[in-house]
Design a protein around this motif. Sequence first.
Motif, short mmCIF file in Angstrom:
data_model
loop_
_atom_site.label_atom_id
_atom_site.label_comp_id
_atom_site.label_asym_id
_atom_site.label_seq_id
_atom_site.Cartn_x
_atom_site.Cartn_y
_atom_site.Cartn_z
N LEU A 66 0.83 -1.20 0.00
CA LEU A 66 0.00 0.00 0.00
C LEU A 66 0.86 1.26 0.00
O LEU A 66 0.54 2.25 -0.67
N THR A 67 1.96 1.22 0.73
CA THR A 67 2.87 2.36 0.79
C THR A 67 3.38 2.73 -0.59
O THR A 67 3.32 3.89 -1.02
N VAL A 68 3.90 1.74 -1.32
CA VAL A 68 4.44 2.00 -2.65
C VAL A 68 3.34 2.37 -3.64
O VAL A 68 3.49 3.29 -4.45
N ALA A 69 2.20 1.66 -3.54
CA ALA A 69 1.09 1.94 -4.47
C ALA A 69 0.58 3.37 -4.31
O ALA A 69 0.32 4.07 -5.30
N LEU A 70 0.42 3.81 -3.05
CA LEU A 70 -0.06 5.16 -2.80
C LEU A 70 0.95 6.21 -3.28
O LEU A 70 0.58 7.18 -3.96
N PHE A 109 6.68 14.28 -18.05
CA PHE A 109 6.65 15.17 -16.88
C PHE A 109 7.44 14.59 -15.71
O PHE A 109 7.51 13.37 -15.54
N GLY A 110 8.00 15.49 -14.89
CA GLY A 110 8.88 15.01 -13.83
C GLY A 110 8.51 15.40 -12.43
O GLY A 110 9.12 14.92 -11.47
N PHE A 111 7.53 16.28 -12.24
CA PHE A 111 7.17 16.75 -10.89
C PHE A 111 5.87 16.07 -10.45
O PHE A 111 4.83 16.25 -11.08
N VAL A 112 5.97 15.25 -9.37
CA VAL A 112 7.12 14.99 -8.53
C VAL A 112 7.76 13.66 -8.94
O VAL A 112 7.15 12.88 -9.66
N SER A 113 8.96 13.41 -8.43
CA SER A 113 9.67 12.18 -8.77
C SER A 113 9.03 10.97 -8.10
O SER A 113 8.92 10.90 -6.88
N SER A 114 8.63 10.01 -8.91
CA SER A 114 8.07 8.76 -8.36
C SER A 114 9.15 7.94 -7.67
O SER A 114 8.88 7.27 -6.66
N HIS A 115 10.38 7.97 -8.20
CA HIS A 115 11.49 7.27 -7.55
C HIS A 115 11.66 7.78 -6.12
O HIS A 115 11.78 6.99 -5.18
N ALA A 116 11.68 9.10 -5.97
CA ALA A 116 11.87 9.68 -4.64
C ALA A 116 10.68 9.37 -3.74
O ALA A 116 10.85 9.02 -2.56
N ALA A 117 9.47 9.49 -4.28
CA ALA A 117 8.28 9.20 -3.47
C ALA A 117 8.27 7.76 -3.00
O ALA A 117 8.00 7.48 -1.82
N ASN A 118 8.58 6.83 -3.90
CA ASN A 118 8.54 5.41 -3.54
C ASN A 118 9.61 5.04 -2.53
O ASN A 118 9.35 4.35 -1.54
N THR A 119 10.85 5.48 -2.78
CA THR A 119 11.94 5.08 -1.89
C THR A 119 11.82 5.73 -0.52
O THR A 119 12.05 5.08 0.51
N PHE A 120 11.43 6.99 -0.48
CA PHE A 120 11.32 7.65 0.82
C PHE A 120 10.08 7.18 1.59
O PHE A 120 10.08 7.20 2.83
N SER A 121 9.05 6.73 0.89
CA SER A 121 7.90 6.16 1.60
C SER A 121 8.30 4.86 2.29
O SER A 121 7.93 4.62 3.45
N LEU A 170 5.42 11.47 3.92
CA LEU A 170 4.07 11.62 4.45
C LEU A 170 3.26 10.33 4.25
O LEU A 170 2.56 9.88 5.16
N VAL A 171 3.39 9.74 3.07
CA VAL A 171 2.67 8.49 2.79
C VAL A 171 3.18 7.37 3.69
O VAL A 171 2.39 6.61 4.27
N GLY A 172 4.51 7.25 3.82
CA GLY A 172 5.09 6.20 4.65
C GLY A 172 4.65 6.31 6.10
O GLY A 172 4.32 5.31 6.74
N GLY A 173 4.63 7.54 6.62
CA GLY A 173 4.17 7.74 8.00
C GLY A 173 2.70 7.42 8.17
O GLY A 173 2.30 6.77 9.15
#
Length: 231
Positions: A66-70, A109-121, A170-173
């Motif tokens: 769910l974390t990665v999917a969101l 398009f690049g904003f926001v980075s999915s790589h950054a969102a996924n890894t930091f989540s 935010l998603v990870g938390g």
Amino acid sequence: MIEQLKAWDNSLFLALNGSDSVYWDAVMWIVTKTVTWLPLLFVLLYVVMKNSDVRRLLLIILAMALTVALADSLSSAVIKPLVMRWRPTNDATFLHTIDTVFGYTGGRFGFVSSHAANTFSLFVFLSLLLRSRLMSVCLFVWACLSSYSRIYLGVHFPGDILCGAILGMLVGGLVYYLYNYMSNRICGERKFYSSAYTPTGFLHSDMSVVAFAFMATYCVVLLAAIPLAAK
């Protein structure tokens, strides 16, 4: 103010993008690939399985998914189409000034980075789950390195990465606290006071195993880049 922020973002991008080294090009190309980190994910899942009963294990796996999917859905399917900020590789201002690797340009398009969102989540979720300082450091380094590879390859501005990281955290938390609530309701709260365990019941020795897997993965990346750079 927005224009000034964009100017700073552009300048920082040019400072961080690429290098004159084909070897580091190869390293970052490998680092940015999801498949590179799959063995490490399996080690993490093994450690979680070893330290959890079946019900808790299933909840953890569902929560990670769910974390990665969101994070991925919000970044790719919601924010990118709304903001529509071009990637550097698609921005006419940078077309002839950026360094790319193996002709890779990413999507539009690049904003926001999915790589950054996924890894930091995952960084936030797993750090809260494991409650190990060693693991938190390892996961943070992994998230930062994976995210920086996107700037190096020329497919994201630093601002894309920063905002993607904030979204991911935010998603990870949020998902962790949802998981924690459900886990306490279904499996009961568990606290460990032995020095052999983290506060959430994971053996410190197992955290060392995962940390070793991180180091081994980095070493494999550095070695695998040698023949790739020689092509």
